[in-house]
Design a protein around this motif. Structure first.
Motif, PDB file in Angstrom:
ATOM      1  N   VAL A 344      48.918  80.855   4.024  1.00 39.16           N
ATOM      2  CA  VAL A 344      49.320  82.165   4.540  1.00 39.16           C
ATOM      3  C   VAL A 344      49.621  82.082   6.038  1.00 39.16           C
ATOM      4  O   VAL A 344      50.610  82.652   6.510  1.00 39.16           O
ATOM      5  N   VAL A 345      48.801  81.341   6.771  1.00 38.44           N
ATOM      6  CA  VAL A 345      49.020  81.191   8.207  1.00 38.44           C
ATOM      7  C   VAL A 345      50.382  80.566   8.477  1.00 38.44           C
ATOM      8  O   VAL A 345      51.130  81.007   9.370  1.00 38.44           O
ATOM      9  N   ALA A 346      50.743  79.556   7.716  1.00 42.52           N
ATOM     10  CA  ALA A 346      52.046  78.911   7.889  1.00 42.52           C
ATOM     11  C   ALA A 346      53.187  79.891   7.619  1.00 42.52           C
ATOM     12  O   ALA A 346      54.185  79.935   8.353  1.00 42.52           O
ATOM     13  N   LYS A 347      53.057  80.683   6.567  1.00 43.69           N
ATOM     14  CA  LYS A 347      54.096  81.657   6.230  1.00 43.69           C
ATOM     15  C   LYS A 347      54.216  82.729   7.321  1.00 43.69           C
ATOM     16  O   LYS A 347      55.334  83.107   7.720  1.00 43.69           O
ATOM     17  N   VAL A 348      53.085  83.228   7.794  1.00 48.47           N
ATOM     18  CA  VAL A 348      53.096  84.239   8.850  1.00 48.47           C
ATOM     19  C   VAL A 348      53.738  83.691  10.120  1.00 48.47           C
ATOM     20  O   VAL A 348      54.551  84.367  10.773  1.00 48.47           O
ATOM     21  N   THR A 349      53.397  82.465  10.464  1.00 43.39           N
ATOM     22  CA  THR A 349      53.941  81.852  11.677  1.00 43.39           C
ATOM     23  C   THR A 349      55.456  81.723  11.599  1.00 43.39           C
ATOM     24  O   THR A 349      56.174  82.059  12.556  1.00 43.39           O
ATOM     25  N   GLU A 350      55.959  81.254  10.479  1.00 36.85           N
ATOM     26  CA  GLU A 350      57.411  81.082  10.328  1.00 36.85           C
ATOM     27  C   GLU A 350      58.135  82.430  10.373  1.00 36.85           C
ATOM     28  O   GLU A 350      59.187  82.560  11.007  1.00 36.85           O
ATOM     29  N   LEU A 351      57.602  83.421   9.709  1.00 37.92           N
ATOM     30  CA  LEU A 351      58.237  84.749   9.735  1.00 37.92           C
ATOM     31  C   LEU A 351      58.236  85.328  11.151  1.00 37.92           C
ATOM     32  O   LEU A 351      59.206  85.970  11.570  1.00 37.92           O
ATOM     33  N   THR A 352      57.158  85.096  11.886  1.00 43.34           N
ATOM     34  CA  THR A 352      57.074  85.611  13.255  1.00 43.34           C
ATOM     35  C   THR A 352      58.081  84.911  14.158  1.00 43.34           C
ATOM     36  O   THR A 352      58.731  85.548  14.999  1.00 43.34           O
ATOM     37  N   LYS A 353      58.228  83.605  13.997  1.00 43.30           N
ATOM     38  CA  LYS A 353      59.186  82.847  14.809  1.00 43.30           C
ATOM     39  C   LYS A 353      60.623  83.305  14.577  1.00 43.30           C
ATOM     40  O   LYS A 353      61.484  83.155  15.460  1.00 43.30           O
ATOM     41  N   ASP A 354      60.878  83.875  13.410  1.00 42.69           N
ATOM     42  CA  ASP A 354      62.236  84.338  13.090  1.00 42.69           C
ATOM     43  C   ASP A 354      62.574  85.677  13.737  1.00 42.69           C
ATOM     44  O   ASP A 354      63.732  86.100  13.717  1.00 42.69           O
ATOM     45  N   LEU A 355      61.567  86.363  14.294  1.00 42.96           N
ATOM     46  CA  LEU A 355      61.816  87.664  14.896  1.00 42.96           C
ATOM     47  C   LEU A 355      62.548  87.509  16.225  1.00 42.96           C
ATOM     48  O   LEU A 355      62.119  86.758  17.095  1.00 42.96           O
ATOM     49  N   ARG A 356      63.650  88.219  16.373  1.00 39.35           N
ATOM     50  CA  ARG A 356      64.436  88.161  17.605  1.00 39.35           C
ATOM     51  C   ARG A 356      64.012  89.276  18.545  1.00 39.35           C
ATOM     52  O   ARG A 356      63.871  90.433  18.149  1.00 39.35           O
ATOM     53  N   VAL A 357      63.815  88.926  19.820  1.00 35.66           N
ATOM     54  CA  VAL A 357      63.468  89.902  20.846  1.00 35.66           C
ATOM     55  C   VAL A 357      64.728  90.272  21.610  1.00 35.66           C
ATOM     56  O   VAL A 357      65.494  89.397  22.022  1.00 35.66           O
ATOM     57  N   GLY A 358      64.942  91.589  21.800  1.00 36.25           N
ATOM     58  CA  GLY A 358      66.137  91.994  22.526  1.00 36.25           C
ATOM     59  C   GLY A 358      66.223  93.491  22.705  1.00 36.25           C
ATOM     60  O   GLY A 358      65.267  94.236  22.458  1.00 36.25           O
TER      61      GLY A 358
END
Length: 523
Positions: A344-358
């Motif tokens: 679950v930690v791996a999945k959460v980390t990958e989804l978070t990294k995909d979030l674009r800030v702008g």
């Protein structure tokens, strides 16, 4: 006003699908229109007067610090007293207006807001830093609150549905719900339209008059709402608009002997101070003030080994980082059973990294936090987190001419750590490991708050146990812990999350009324 003769069933305002080109074009047009209106000045509304003061709150776009959203006049203690006197005077006539007529103002306001939905959402984008979907949901909720409370006031006013009383031969006994008086509404920045409008109209439709003090960082959207209520013809003095200093204006009104109730949404610290100040009886005060408070949370998602792990990970990320974690319902912590923790930690980390800030204006998934003070507080908690857990992603400011912070995830956090216990109100997620599902629930319950929670499992016995033992006002099974809908998920929490007022529920208006029993001996 038009008389309402029949109440149609309440239906939630639909969310806008911005993947459709016509909706995207309409939103872009609304943003362009509002952008031309940025920088305007807004007065106070006290009775029939619009008052401009020399001292103003300058509201800036948190996504672009160089852009002024508006300049809003600031109240003083003298003006606060003037607002109180106008509200007291208006109450004497407003309380006599029929519930049906009071409700009609809300129906009309909801209709106008629906017609200008994207325009109101655009103001939210510029002033609060919400992306299009978050802003659209905020506006939709404001519309829902107005329509729901209007219908609920009519329902409460109908004699046939009043609280059933035991029949007594030879007597006519009835309970009616009458208004309290003048109320102070202190609204938050994070839902500066929905919560501000909802708490205000709930009090007004119940027959009370209101002095509205909006959050310092989002006064323009409140001013736009006040303009709307003026447009629908709400009598002067029923809604008084007085932004200003929390002590000089806010605390003065909280302590005022003629204040009958305070409706507050905000931090635990300020909520407890209001609760304390409101408890004092001052000279000339002939009642105990009522406090309706929603004070935040340290909400979490619990995941056991039987859960749909992809769905759980997606819910954890959505709960943690929607509107940059600036929701009292935000899932700022997750407790995961050891056997599936790493996955679950791996999945959460990958989804978070995909979030674009702008820029919210450009509909980035993650925008800015509300202001400099919030950014500094959140960054200080991130530094604490670096000592308390393993930083997996984020951990710094993000690029942009605004208050941008990277979505941040910490793993292997002790349940007693500060970032697991204290409300951060930003894009920071703490992950903790539990030996089994029961320990996970125990860890979830180990908090002074109790607002929202979520439990992911496919085991019905465990779900039944969670439903009984997870101590929060709003518990969601196999779904994220944010996104309560008016009339569907009445919202409010336990412990230091507030008074569990259940906004958007069928007993909410009772908080703004008092029950009067009349007993008449029949001939």
């Amino acid at each position: 006003m038009t008389t309402v003769t029949k109440i149609s069933p309440f239906k939630n305002e639909p969310f806008t699908d911005f993947t459709r080109e016509e909706n995207k074009t309409d939103m872009q047009a609304a943003l362009a229109k509002v952008k031309k209106e940025l920088g305007r000045e807004y007065p106070l509304y006290i009775g029939a007067e619009k008052i401009v003061t020399e001292d103003r709150t300058v509201s800036i776009n948190p996504g672009n610090k160089d852009e002024v959203v508006g300049r809003v006049s600031k109240g003083t203690q003298v003006l606060a007293e003037q607002a109180m006197q106008q509200a007291l005077q208006a109450f004497e006539s407003w309380k006599k207006v029929s519930p049906v007529e009071r409700a009609e103002y809300l129906f009309k306001a909801a209709d106008l807001m629906r017609q200008r939905k994207h325009e109101f959402s655009a103001w939210l984008v510029y002033e609060s830093g919400k992306n299009w979907a978050e802003a659209d949901a905020d506006t939709a909720e404001a519309i829902d609150f107005m329509e729901f409370y209007a219908r609920e006031m009519i329902r409460l006013s109908e004699t046939s549905i009043h609280q059933p009383l035991t029949k007594m031969e030879g007597e006519d006994n009835q309970i009616t719900y009458i208004p309290l008086g003048v109320g102070i509404v202190i609204s938050p920045f994070n839902f500066p339209l929905a919560i501000m409008a909802g708490t205000t109209v709930a009090a007004i439709v119940s027959g009370n008059t209101v002095i509205l003090k909006p959050a310092d960082s989002t006064p323009v959207i409140a001013a736009k709402f006040v303009e709307l209520m003026e447009e629908v013809g709400l009598p002067s003095g029923v809604l008084n608009f007085i932004p200003g200093d929390g002590i000089e204006v806010g605390e003065y009104l909280v302590e005022h002997p003629k204040t009958r109730f305070i409706s507050f949404t905000g931090s635990r610290e300020v909520g407890c101070r209001i609760y304390d100040r409101a408890s004092k009886v001052h000279p000339g005060q002939i009642w105990l003030k009522r406090v309706i408070a929603e004070m935040g949370g340290k909400d979490g998602v619990v995941v056991d080994e039987t859960a749909d792990l992809d769905a759980a990970a997606a819910a954890i990320v959505a709960s943690a980082f929607g509107f940059q974690g600036q929701k009292c319902s935000a899932g700022s912590r997750a407790v995961i059973v050891e056997s599936v923790y790493d996955e679950v930690v791996a999945k959460v980390t990958e989804l978070t990294k995909d979030l674009r800030v702008g820029l919210p204006e450009e509909n980035a998934p993650v925008g800015p936090v509300i202001d400099q003070r919030a950014m500094e507080k959140i960054l200080s908690y991130i530094e604490i987190g670096k000592e308390e857990g393993t930083l997996l992603t984020g951990g710094s400011r993000a690029d942009g001419n605004g208050f941008y912070i990277e979505p941040t995830v910490f793993a292997d956090v002790d349940p007693k750590a500060r970032i697991m216990q204290e409300e951060i109100f930003g894009p920071v997620l703490a992950l903790a490991k539990a030996a089994d599902w029961k320990e996970a629930i125990e860890i979830y319950n180990d908090t002074e708050y109790g607002l929202t929670g979520a439990y992911f499992s496919q085991d019905e016995e465990r779900i039944a146990y969670a439903l009984e033992t997870m101590h929060c006002g709003n518990l969601y099974i196999n779904k994220k812990c944010t996104g309560a809908l008016v009339g569907v998920h009445p919202f409010g929490g336990f412990n230091m999350s507030g008074t569990d007022s259940k906004a958007g529920g069928y007993d909410y208006l009772l908080l703004f009324t008092q029950a009067k029993l009349t007993s008449r001996k029949m001939k």
